[in-house]
Design an enzyme around this catalytic site. Structure first.
Site, PDB file in Angstrom:
ATOM      1  N   ILE A  73      59.731  29.263  84.821  1.00  0.00           N
ATOM      2  CA  ILE A  73      59.365  30.443  85.604  1.00  0.00           C
ATOM      3  C   ILE A  73      58.185  31.180  84.969  1.00  0.00           C
ATOM      4  CG2 ILE A  73      61.664  30.694  86.574  1.00  0.00           C
ATOM      5  CD1 ILE A  73      62.233  32.906  84.572  1.00  0.00           C
ATOM      6  N   GLY A  74      57.360  30.409  84.253  1.00  0.00           N
ATOM      7  CA  GLY A  74      56.204  30.972  83.589  1.00  0.00           C
ATOM      8  C   GLY A  74      56.356  31.050  82.089  1.00  0.00           C
ATOM      9  N   ARG A 108      65.031  28.079  65.950  1.00  0.00           N
ATOM     10  CA  ARG A 108      63.837  27.266  65.728  1.00  0.00           C
ATOM     11  C   ARG A 108      62.826  27.509  66.844  1.00  0.00           C
ATOM     12  NH1 ARG A 108      63.608  20.646  65.844  1.00  0.00           N
ATOM     13  NH2 ARG A 108      61.784  20.362  64.491  1.00  0.00           N
ATOM     14  N   ILE A 109      61.577  27.687  66.478  1.00  0.00           N
ATOM     15  CA  ILE A 109      60.507  27.882  67.464  1.00  0.00           C
ATOM     16  C   ILE A 109      59.947  26.516  67.851  1.00  0.00           C
ATOM     17  CG2 ILE A 109      58.212  28.827  67.854  1.00  0.00           C
ATOM     18  CD1 ILE A 109      60.335  30.946  67.872  1.00  0.00           C
ATOM     19  N   ASN A 169      57.460  25.937  70.333  1.00  0.00           N
ATOM     20  CA  ASN A 169      56.015  26.000  70.573  1.00  0.00           C
ATOM     21  C   ASN A 169      55.543  27.415  70.249  1.00  0.00           C
ATOM     22  OD1 ASN A 169      53.409  26.203  71.676  1.00  0.00           O
ATOM     23  ND2 ASN A 169      53.878  24.761  73.319  1.00  0.00           N
ATOM     24  N   GLN A 222      55.943  34.821  75.174  1.00  0.00           N
ATOM     25  CA  GLN A 222      57.196  35.408  75.611  1.00  0.00           C
ATOM     26  C   GLN A 222      57.493  36.699  74.855  1.00  0.00           C
ATOM     27  OE1 GLN A 222      59.892  34.296  78.023  1.00  0.00           O
ATOM     28  NE2 GLN A 222      57.798  33.939  78.668  1.00  0.00           N
ATOM     29  N   GLU A 254      64.440  37.207  76.327  1.00  0.00           N
ATOM     30  CA  GLU A 254      64.887  38.575  76.549  1.00  0.00           C
ATOM     31  C   GLU A 254      64.693  39.493  75.347  1.00  0.00           C
ATOM     32  OE1 GLU A 254      67.426  37.683  80.299  1.00  0.00           O
ATOM     33  OE2 GLU A 254      67.082  36.481  78.534  1.00  0.00           O
TER      34      GLU A 254
END
Length: 705
Positions: free
Chosen positions: A473-474, A593-594, A596, A603, A668
């Site tokens: 959704i983006g 964990r990230i 990207n 975000q 969020e």
């Protein structure tokens, strides 16, 4: 070493080169298609013999429809049909995502329950013809008294069953013996999602099967709801949603989807329904206003003895939705006693629903503002106060955390922001006509994967096709999931083709609750492991492996699972004009964990800007008729990049060891605490506390005297 963008700021530890692996900064796979217009959204697909639907909304807030002048409209050019409560298909009342949803029962009776309630759908050969006919349709009503005003101590308020009630210890006794007590009311305003892409759906019957192209956050769940709603064989419904221009919780199941299927079923030809911007404001879900009362009691050294948090919000008369403002209260801080209560007020308004960080966003404004006020009363640094009240286990549950690095977020964020050099006294810094101040808040949002399925096929040319009913959704989910698949398959990213957002790919959780990528990556990793086993056993390409994580997730041990954050803000306030400008924001996150860093930073920054919007701008206003007075982007103000000269985002290493991907949610947590940090900074600048959002020009001027 860090990687820095001159506008958005620091993105965290330097990522590996753009190899496509997990942890590397990878541009979006569909980015070029989006910026060149090649990517097609739900309203863009060319369909032969397409008809168009336009909604007619009620002009009263409560009453009954007495007549609909459809005959005159049916004679207008291009008009094919007018659907209303007298002739619309009957719908199954058991349909809904997580149980029966009365809000989906559209055009089922003559009742009007809020201003803007859909009363008819006009379908015509062109969008212009449909709009003209909808505008011309005469509807008469028997109007009844309505109530659309949310206020504290409303006589109709009630406590929803099983929602937001916590009782730990004796709050009153602990407060009576405390050295310091803060007890105040805080309010937040009605907010709207205002996604860039308006809600749109196309439905058509083809070879006995219902095909839907929709803007949604979960195509499998949308297909399941449609099949139940219209009493169809689930195998006969296919929903696709390849590109979505923002959702924030409003595009789980949109009303336009129901109308498009109704019309396509009636006419047996393709029908598309696209909401106008005012219709998006009028009939899609929103975030309820809240009124929250927080009492904090502490010893002289700042140790919390009692937390008492009561939150009330409005719901509609159609269905109950609870904006759970107390959600964070049992997570954030250790205390001898914790009590929470939740109440709702039924009003003649559109049904509220999920909006980015539901409950946590408004709840954090109240709780974190109160923590700042307690720090002021105790003459303790606000960061230090939070550190002194760090819990070892869940403050209410007593359950261990899967991981909790809030202390690191606060300490590292404070160091990077230059927090420890500030003078704690308010009103001490000035830059010409501007008073300067800094503020802090902490935040959290729940985590944990939900059951999903995925399939991967090893092709004869050495490539791999991944199929999963995920939704982008983006957020960049398509790219992140490709990276997860490439790592799990031990192949370059270029060898992976990912297909998403098609209900035919099987059950998968929706993009919501910050659990999408966490859930989908789990399923992809399991499917890759199953494929490795097949190939190792000698099976030859093309070969497909599937995975379903339902049992694995059900067998996980019980832990408190959350993402955490700290937010720091610097503001400038002109008390002569009432203007508040945010000069810089810094967020530090512990979110697993990230995958990207590039899309993660996007975000985080987007959530923080949305929190700024909540603090200073967003306010849905209703007039005496129950209509929203600012149902457009001219009157409903939202923040843009120009409102924030500098955003700095950073994260600490925080892999979830109980999840194969190590991922928690990031969508969020960026908004949680941001509004409170800004409000606390405004107090530091001016010495005046603002407990009502947004902090608008008039409120600043009124407070300045």
């Amino acid at each position: 070493m860090t990687t820095t963008d001159p506008r958005v700021g620091t993105a965290g530890p330097t990522a590996p080169a753009d190899t496509g692996t997990v942890g590397s900064a990878r541009t979006r796979l569909e980015g070029r298609a989006k910026v060149t217009g090649e990517a097609r959204y739900a309203a863009d697909h060319p369909i032969e013999d397409l008809a168009h639907g336009s909604l007619v909304l009620s002009t009263i807030a409560r009453g009954r429809i007495t007549s609909i002048g459809e005959d005159a409209v049916l004679d207008m050019p291009g008009v094919l049909t007018v659907l209303h409560h007298g002739n619309a298909p009957r719908l199954n009342p058991e349909a809904g995502i997580f149980g029966p949803d009365p809000g989906l029962q559209l055009l089922q009776d003559d009742r009007v329950q809020y201003a803007g309630h859909p009363v008819a759908l006009v379908v015509a050969k062109t969008p212009e013809q449909a709009r003209a006919a909808a505008d011309a349709l005469e509807v008469t009503y028997e109007e009844q008294p309505h109530d659309s005003e949310f206020r504290a101590d409303h006589p109709a308020e009630y406590a929803p069953q099983g929602a937001g009630t916590v009782d730990k210890g004796d709050v009153d006794a602990e407060a009576d013996g405390a050295a310091a007590v803060v007890h105040h009311s805080y309010t937040t305003s009605e907010e709207h999602h205002t996604a860039m892409e308006p809600h749109a759906s196309m439905a058509r019957w083809e070879d006995g099967r219902l095909e839907v192209v929709d803007a949604n956050q979960g195509s499998f769940l949308a297909a399941k709801v449609v099949s139940t709603l219209f009493d169809l064989d689930p195998a006969s419904v296919r929903v696709r949603s390849e590109h979505v221009g923002g959702g924030f919780g409003s595009k789980a199941i949109g009303p336009q989807l129901v109308f498009a299927v109704m019309a396509a079923t009636r006419l047996r030809r393709p029908v598309r329904v696209v909401l106008t911007r005012p219709q998006v404001f009028a009939i899609t879900s929103l975030r309820s206003a809240t009124e929250q009362r927080v009492r904090l009691a502490a010893d002289a050294d700042g140790r919390l003895r009692a937390i008492d948090h009561e939150s009330r919000s409005f719901t509609s008369t159609i269905k109950e939705f609870v904006e759970l403002g107390t959600e964070l209260t049992g997570v954030m801080y250790a205390s001898e006693a914790i009590r929470t209560r939740t109440k709702v007020v039924p009003l003649n308004v559109p049904s509220p629903g999920w909006m980015r960080a539901p409950g946590a966003a408004p709840g954090s404004f109240a709780l974190e503002s109160a923590m700042d006020e307690l720090a002021q009363q105790l003459d303790v640094d606000p960061v230090e106060l939070r550190l002194r009240n760090e819990p070892a286990v869940g403050p209410v549950s007593g359950t261990p955390f899967s991981s909790r690095r809030l202390v690191d977020c606060l300490e590292q964020g404070a160091s990077r922001f230059g927090w420890w050099q500030r003078d704690r006294r308010p009103g001490m810094r000035r830059d010409g006509r501007w008073l300067l101040g800094t503020g802090v808040a902490a935040g959290s949002f729940g985590a944990g994967p939900m059951p999903s399925t995925a399939a991967i096929t090893a092709e004869t040319d050495g490539t791999y096709e991944v199929r999963i009913t995920a939704a982008d959704i983006g957020t960049g989910a398509r790219t992140a999931l490709s990276q997860v698949a490439a790592e799990a398959l031990e192949v370059p990213l270029e060898a992976v083709r990912i297909r998403i957002a098609d209900s035919d790919f099987g059950p998968a959780f929706l993009a919501g609750g910050s659990r999408g990528t966490e859930s989908w990556s789990f399923a992809i990793i399991e499917a890759a492991a199953a494929l490795h086993k097949k190939l190792a056993a000698g099976e030859r390409a093309p070969v497909t492996a599937r995975a379903d994580t339902t049992e694995l997730i059900g067998a996980r041990k019980q832990l408190e699972r959350h993402s955490f954050s700290s937010q720091f803000a610097e503001v400038a306030v002109d008390v002569t004009s009432g203007e508040v400008r945010v000069r810089r924001l810094l967020g530090t996150f512990a979110v697993g964990r990230i995958i990207n860093p590039l899309t993660a930073r996007s975000q985080f920054a987007g959530g923080m800007i949305m929190g700024l919007s909540m603090a200073l701008h967003e306010e849905g206003v209703r007039d005496a008729t129950g209509r929203q007075a600012n149902a457009n982007l001219a009157g409903y103000h939202i923040s843009a990049h120009a409102d924030v000269p500098e955003i700095d985002t950073y994260w600490v290493d925080d892999p979830d060891e109980d999840n194969p991907s190590g991922v928690k949610g990031i969508g969020e947590v960026g908004i949680v605490g941001t509004a409170a940090a800004i409000a606390n900074a405004v107090w530091h600048a001016t010495g005046v506390r603002h407990r009502n959002l947004p902090i608008s020009l008039d409120r600043v001027l009124d407070a300045a005297g």
